[in-house]
Design a protein around this motif. Structure first.
Motif, PDB file in Angstrom:
ATOM      1  N   ALA A   1      -0.696  -8.510   5.570  1.00 57.89           N
ATOM      2  CA  ALA A   1      -0.888  -7.724   6.785  1.00 57.89           C
ATOM      3  C   ALA A   1      -2.037  -6.737   6.617  1.00 57.89           C
ATOM      4  O   ALA A   1      -2.936  -6.659   7.469  1.00 57.89           O
ATOM      5  CB  ALA A   1       0.404  -6.997   7.149  1.00 57.89           C
ATOM      6  N   LEU A   2      -2.011  -5.979   5.524  1.00 54.20           N
ATOM      7  CA  LEU A   2      -3.031  -4.953   5.332  1.00 54.20           C
ATOM      8  C   LEU A   2      -4.407  -5.545   5.041  1.00 54.20           C
ATOM      9  O   LEU A   2      -5.426  -4.876   5.248  1.00 54.20           O
ATOM     10  CB  LEU A   2      -2.605  -4.016   4.200  1.00 54.20           C
ATOM     11  N   ALA A   3      -4.454  -6.806   4.587  1.00 56.48           N
ATOM     12  CA  ALA A   3      -5.747  -7.463   4.375  1.00 56.48           C
ATOM     13  C   ALA A   3      -6.563  -7.494   5.661  1.00 56.48           C
ATOM     14  O   ALA A   3      -7.802  -7.448   5.624  1.00 56.48           O
ATOM     15  CB  ALA A   3      -5.549  -8.875   3.838  1.00 56.48           C
ATOM     16  N   ASN A   4      -5.879  -7.569   6.802  1.00 50.30           N
ATOM     17  CA  ASN A   4      -6.593  -7.575   8.081  1.00 50.30           C
ATOM     18  C   ASN A   4      -7.368  -6.285   8.319  1.00 50.30           C
ATOM     19  O   ASN A   4      -8.367  -6.282   9.038  1.00 50.30           O
ATOM     20  CB  ASN A   4      -5.590  -7.792   9.222  1.00 50.30           C
ATOM     21  N   LEU A   5      -6.899  -5.197   7.719  1.00 49.77           N
ATOM     22  CA  LEU A   5      -7.594  -3.915   7.822  1.00 49.77           C
ATOM     23  C   LEU A   5      -8.551  -3.710   6.659  1.00 49.77           C
ATOM     24  O   LEU A   5      -9.687  -3.267   6.843  1.00 49.77           O
ATOM     25  CB  LEU A   5      -6.576  -2.771   7.853  1.00 49.77           C
TER      26      LEU A   5
ATOM     27  N   GLU B   1       1.602  -9.590  14.315  1.00 46.19           N
ATOM     28  CA  GLU B   1       1.979  -8.204  14.525  1.00 46.19           C
ATOM     29  C   GLU B   1       0.853  -7.271  14.076  1.00 46.19           C
ATOM     30  O   GLU B   1       0.100  -7.588  13.144  1.00 46.19           O
ATOM     31  CB  GLU B   1       3.236  -7.863  13.709  1.00 46.19           C
ATOM     32  N   ASP B   2       0.752  -6.130  14.705  1.00 42.07           N
ATOM     33  CA  ASP B   2      -0.172  -5.108  14.241  1.00 42.07           C
ATOM     34  C   ASP B   2       0.133  -4.813  12.772  1.00 42.07           C
ATOM     35  O   ASP B   2       1.295  -4.598  12.406  1.00 42.07           O
ATOM     36  CB  ASP B   2       0.006  -3.839  15.077  1.00 42.07           C
ATOM     37  N   PRO B   3      -0.882  -4.803  11.893  1.00 40.92           N
ATOM     38  CA  PRO B   3      -0.625  -4.636  10.457  1.00 40.92           C
ATOM     39  C   PRO B   3       0.120  -3.346  10.119  1.00 40.92           C
ATOM     40  O   PRO B   3       1.000  -3.351   9.250  1.00 40.92           O
ATOM     41  CB  PRO B   3      -2.025  -4.647   9.837  1.00 40.92           C
TER      42      PRO B   3
ATOM     43  N   ALA C   1       3.758  -3.304   8.318  1.00 39.26           N
ATOM     44  CA  ALA C   1       3.957  -2.605   7.051  1.00 39.26           C
ATOM     45  C   ALA C   1       5.053  -1.547   7.186  1.00 39.26           C
ATOM     46  O   ALA C   1       5.881  -1.373   6.284  1.00 39.26           O
ATOM     47  CB  ALA C   1       2.650  -1.957   6.597  1.00 39.26           C
ATOM     48  N   ALA C   2       5.078  -0.848   8.324  1.00 36.78           N
ATOM     49  CA  ALA C   2       6.116   0.160   8.540  1.00 36.78           C
ATOM     50  C   ALA C   2       7.501  -0.476   8.613  1.00 36.78           C
ATOM     51  O   ALA C   2       8.488   0.092   8.134  1.00 36.78           O
ATOM     52  CB  ALA C   2       5.817   0.935   9.817  1.00 36.78           C
ATOM     53  N   GLU C   3       7.573  -1.671   9.196  1.00 39.57           N
ATOM     54  CA  GLU C   3       8.851  -2.382   9.268  1.00 39.57           C
ATOM     55  C   GLU C   3       9.344  -2.742   7.866  1.00 39.57           C
ATOM     56  O   GLU C   3      10.530  -2.592   7.555  1.00 39.57           O
ATOM     57  CB  GLU C   3       8.693  -3.638  10.112  1.00 39.57           C
ATOM     58  N   LEU C   4       8.434  -3.192   7.023  1.00 35.14           N
ATOM     59  CA  LEU C   4       8.814  -3.521   5.650  1.00 35.14           C
ATOM     60  C   LEU C   4       9.261  -2.265   4.894  1.00 35.14           C
ATOM     61  O   LEU C   4      10.196  -2.310   4.091  1.00 35.14           O
ATOM     62  CB  LEU C   4       7.641  -4.183   4.932  1.00 35.14           C
TER      63      LEU C   4
END
Length: 302
Positions: A129-133, A170-172, A176-179
């Motif tokens: 997910a964070l790779a997208n940012l 999903e928005d990254p 990440a917050a969900e995890l």
């Protein structure tokens, strides 16, 4: 099946494929490599995958295999998800074309560390997910392969939420917050409480727990680096199997979801890099909002 989102020119193109057979793998890999070989201003594409898949590609490509980088994924993914960020960033800096242009086909070791537990799998989905940012400014084209024979349906479903163009992206930051909303196990009642995580004290405690001198030094340095986010309101130390855990309570909120994931300007790993250093040497680094408005940072070494 491979998914390819519509991307702005020069943007990070983050794709996903979930083949379930060797033929299905070749059906997505060969066109991807052909695209990379034909792309202007790019070095040869690179495949990081299971050795058996590399053999499939060698046979299918024939003489053209000489123009493709083939790397066993056990040589690339040698540690945590945070280590994978460092490896990818270093490779782009050293080998990519202008603006980060390169085609990378990437398959983590889903039947190894990446898939050995729900927690470990969650770490890799956060990374995806964070790779997208993290890689948004680059012109890199990445195809992440999730072989359903090893990754499993639950991991594949979660990964779809981390890749644009899948229909369930999903928005990254939200993902990440969900995890991170999954509670961590509470510290044990006999954890050692420190008002200040002094490096010498942490090193001596870790050595007393049985860590080798070099490991105790790394753990103490990681704690010190994480504490630089401070001010520190307190710390707890306890053992976890053969490893060591430190939970720091910071008297401020850490708002940046990328804290410790953005590669520093210096190529080597050295003190002074804060949470990046901690993430590189620890098995897990969890950053969670505390009820009092501060932040809990839990580091697990070993």
């Amino acid at each position: 099946m491979s998914t390819r989102p519509a991307q702005a020119p020069g943007a990070f193109d983050h794709r996903m494929a979930a083949p379930g057979t060797d033929d299905a793998f070749l059906a997505v890999a060969l066109p991807f490599l052909a695209e990379g070989l034909a792309a202007p201003d790019e070095p040869p594409p690179v495949v990081i995958a299971a050795p058996a898949k590399l053999d499939l590609l060698r046979d299918a490509l024939g003489a053209d295999a000489q123009g493709v980088g083939l790397v066993p994924h056990t040589d690339w993914y040698t540690g945590s998800a945070a280590n994978a960020v460092a490896r990818a960033a270093g490779h782009l800096a050293a080998h990519a074309g202008p603006g980060g242009r390169i085609h990378l086909l990437m398959e983590p070791v889903w039947n190894g560390r990446a898939g050995r537990s729900p927690r470990e799998s969650a770490e890799w989905i956060r990374y995806e997910a964070l790779a997208n940012l993290l890689f948004a400014p680059s012109a890199t084209t990445a195809l992440c392969v999730y072989d359903t024979r090893t990754a499993g349906s639950a991991l594949v479903a979660a990964a779809r939420r981390a890749h644009p163009g899948t229909g369930v992206y999903e928005d990254p930051v939200r993902l990440a917050a969900e995890l991170d909303a999954v509670p961590l196990p509470p510290p044990p009642s006999d954890a050692l409480r420190l008002t200040e995580p002094a490096r010498d004290a942490v090193r001596a405690w870790a050595a007393g727990r049985g860590l080798a001198d070099a490991d105790a030094e790394l753990f103490a340095t990681a704690v010190t680096e994480a504490a630089s986010l401070g001010p520190v309101a307190g710390a707890l130390l306890w053992g976890e199997g053969t490893g060591c855990v430190c939970e720091l309570t910071l008297a401020r909120r850490v708002e940046d979801p990328l804290a410790g994931f953005v590669p520093p300007p210096t190529a080597g790993l050295e003190p002074g890099q804060g949470l990046w250093f901690a993430r590189q040497v620890c098995a897990y680094v969890d950053v969670r909002d505390a009820e009092d408005g501060g932040t809990d940072v839990r580091l697990q070494y070993g």
